[in-house]
Design an enzyme around this catalytic site. Structure first.
Site, short mmCIF file in Angstrom:
data_model
loop_
_atom_site.label_atom_id
_atom_site.label_comp_id
_atom_site.label_asym_id
_atom_site.label_seq_id
_atom_site.Cartn_x
_atom_site.Cartn_y
_atom_site.Cartn_z
N ARG A 80 0.83 -1.21 0.00
CA ARG A 80 0.00 0.00 0.00
C ARG A 80 0.85 1.24 0.00
NH1 ARG A 80 -5.25 -1.03 3.66
NH2 ARG A 80 -5.59 1.15 3.28
N TYR A 94 -0.29 5.74 5.70
CA TYR A 94 -0.79 4.51 5.09
C TYR A 94 -1.28 3.54 6.16
CZ TYR A 94 1.00 6.39 0.85
OH TYR A 94 1.21 7.22 -0.22
N CYS A 95 -2.01 2.58 5.65
CA CYS A 95 -2.67 1.59 6.50
C CYS A 95 -1.74 1.10 7.60
CB CYS A 95 -3.10 0.42 5.65
SG CYS A 95 -3.84 -0.92 6.59
N PRO A 96 -2.23 0.95 8.78
CA PRO A 96 -3.60 1.25 9.21
C PRO A 96 -3.72 2.59 9.94
CG PRO A 96 -2.57 -0.13 10.83
CD PRO A 96 -1.50 0.21 9.81
#
Lengths: 358, 89
Positions: free
Chosen positions: A59, B26-28
Site C-alpha cells: 500500500r 498509510y494503512c492502518p
C-alpha cells in the site's frame, strides 16, 4: 489468582461474557472468533499493526496497477464479516525493540515468533483490563508452526503474558488443559475444536460450515520478518550497527530495493522501479542520494558516510541500473541537502557487483 | 464545516462536523486516527477524512461495518479522497 484477572466488572454473568481476541483476519483467528460467537459470547478483535506486514508495504508503495481489494486490511474485513468491533493498535516502538532483542530468539529468518505472541497477547490483556472483558483468545493451533505453536511454546507464552488460565485457544482447546473460562462455565468446552498440525483442511471445513469464505489464502506469509531476503538484510543491519541505535526508518528501508554493503559503515539501497523511487524519496534526508542524469535512473540511497572511492562505486552501481547502462561513461549526480557533486563513471560490472549484494 | 455532494454511495449533500487529514499516512494509521477522532464526536456527527491511500476506499467501509458507524461515501479530489463517516449511536 482470583476468578478473573482483569477488567473492572468482577461479577460477570454468563449471559454477557466478553472475549478479547487477536484477529489478524487470517483463517485461524477468524475461525476462532466465529467459534466463540456461536456460543453467544461477545467478541472484540484486536488487530496489531507491526510495521512488517507485506500488504501494508504494498500500500505504501502505491503501485497504480495493484488491485486495492488485494491490499485491504484483513483484520477490518474479518471484523466486518463477523460483525464484531475491531480495535487497530499500532505496535509502535516497543515492538521494534522486541524485534531487535527477542528474549526467546529468532526462528529460521528474523521472526521472533514467541516474543511476538507474548507481546500481542500481553497487549490484548492490557486492553481487557482497560475496557473490560473476561478472557483472551487466539487462533493458535497446536503443532501448526515449528517455533511458537508446539505444546511447550504455548505453555511458555501463556505463562509469560501474565494471564495464565485465562488464555483460550478455541481451535485446539480439546488438546489443551481446560482454561478458567471453561471451568467457570463461561465457555462450553464441548463446542470448542480439536484441531492440530500443519494442514489447514479442518479449518477450511469448519469455515465452510460457518459460511466463512472470504479469507486470505492460508500460510501465504504476510510478515517480512519471516521472509528470507528481508531476514538477510535485517541480520546484516544488526551486525553492522549498535542495536540500540537502529531507528524505525532503517528497518522500513530493509523492505525496499536492492541492498549492497560496500563497507562496514556504508550500505546502499537501489530502487527497482518508479514506485520504489518515490518511496525512497521520502527518506532522502537520511543521507546522500545518487541518480544518473538525463535518463531513467533508480534512486540510490546511502546509509553511512562514503569516502571519494565509495562515491565512485555508488555512482557506478547507480549507472548499472540506469537506462544508460550500455554506455561507456554515465554522469551521475550525488546530492545531500543543498550539496551536489557530479561523477562521470563506467557502469559497474555484474561480477563486481555481486560481491557487495546483501 | 464543509459541504460536499458525495458520488458513491452518498447521493445527497453531506455536511461534515469535523475534518481529519491523514494524507501521507498509510494503512492502518488513517483507520487508527479515524477511530481516535470518532471517540471525541457525538453520535450522529459526520467526520470527513482526507486520505491519499486508495485502499482506504475498501478499508473504511469495512471498519464502519464492524464498528457500527455509517459510511456515507467518498469523493475523489485529485490524488486525494474525502471520505465521510457518520458516528453511530
Amino acid at each position: 489468582m482470583s476468578e478473573r484477572p482483569a477488567g473492572p466488572d468482577s461479577t460477570p454473568r454468563p449471559d454477557r461474557i466478553k472475549a478479547i481476541g487477536l484477529l489478524s483476519g487470517g483463517l485461524d483467528s477468524t475461525l476462532a472468533a466465529r467459534v466463540l460467537l456461536e456460543q453467544g459470547i461477545e467478541v472484540v478483535g484486536i488487530h496489531y499493526s507491526t510495521g512488517f506486514c507485506m500488504n501494508d508495504h504494498r500500500r505504501a508503495l502505491a503501485r497504480p496497477d495493484e488491485d486495492p481489494r488485494r491490499m485491504r486490511n484483513e483484520g477490518l474485513r474479518a471484523g466486518a464479516d463477523l460483525g464484531i468491533p475491531i480495535e487497530v493498535l499500532d505496535a509502535g516502538e516497543a515492538y521494534l525493540r522486541m524485534v531487535l532483542n527477542p528474549r526467546h530468539g529468532y526462528g529460521k529468518r528474523a521472526n521472533p515468533c514467541i516474543d511476538c505472541r507474548i507481546f500481542m497477547i500481553h497487549g490484548a490483556a492490557e486492553y481487557m483490563r482497560e475496557h473490560g472483558g473476561h478472557f483472551v483468545f487466539t487462533g493458535e493451533v497446536l503443532g501448526q508452526r515449528p517455533m511458537s505453536q508446539h505444546m511447550q511454546s504455548l505453555k511458555l507464552i501463556e505463562k509469560e503474558c501474565g494471564i495464565a488460565g485465562y488464555l483460550l485457544r478455541p481451535l485446539s482447546a480439546k488438546h489443551l488443559p481446560s482454561t478458567m473460562p471453561e471451568r467457570l462455565g463461561w465457555v462450553d468446552r464441548e463446542r470448542l475444536l480439536s484441531i492440530s498440525g500443519r494442514s489447514r483442511k479442518e479449518q477450511m471445513s469448519w469455515s465452510e460450515r460457518f459460511g466463512l469464505s472470504d479469507y486470505p489464502q492460508p500460510a501465504g506469509g504476510c510478515c517480512f520478518l519471516a521472509d528470507e531476503n528481508f531476514a538477510r538484510r535485517f541480520h546484516d543491519k544488526k551486525e553492522h550497527s549498535r542495536v540500540e541505535e537502529i531507528r524505525r526508518e532503517e528497518l522500513i528501508l530493509l523492505k525496499v530495493g536492492r541492498h549492497f554493503r560496500l563497507s562496514p559503515g556504508v550500505k546502499i539501497i537501489v530502487a527497482r522501479d518508479e514506485a520504489e523511487n518515490r518511496f525512497l524519496a521520502r527518506f532522502e534526508d537520511l543521507g546522500w542520494r545518487f541518480e544518473a542524469l538525463e535518463c531513467g535512473s533508480p534512486v540510490t540511497l546511502v546509509e553511512g558516510e562514503p569516502d571519494e572511492n565509495l562515491k565512485q562505486l555508488i555512482a557506478a552501481i547507480t549507472a548499472r541500473y540506469s537506462d544508460r547502462r550500455g554506455e561507456p561513461l554515465v554522469e551521475v549526480a550525488a546530492r545531500r541537502a543543498d550539496r551536489e557533486e557530479r561523477l562521470l563513471v563506467p557502469p559497474v560490472a555484474d561480477r563486481v557487483l555481486e560481491a557487495y549484494r546483501i | 464545516m464543509r459541504q460536499c455532494s458525495g458520488k458513491e454511495p452518498a447521493e445527497v449533500a453531506v455536511r461534515s462536523d469535523a475534518v481529519l487529514d491523514t494524507v501521507g499516512l498509510y494503512c492502518p494509521l488513517p483507520i487508527i486516527k479515524t477511530a481516535e477522532r470518532m471517540r471525541t464526536l457525538r453520535a450522529g456527527a459526520v467526520l470527513e477524512v482526507l486520505s491519499d491511500d486508495r485502499v482506504i476506499l475498501v478499508d473504511m467501509p469495512a471498519w464502519c461495518r464492524s464498528t457500527r458507524n455509517e459510511y456515507l461515501g467518498a469523493q475523489p479530489d485529485g490524488p486525494e479522497y474525502h471520505l465521510f463517516v457518520r458516528k453511530g449511536a
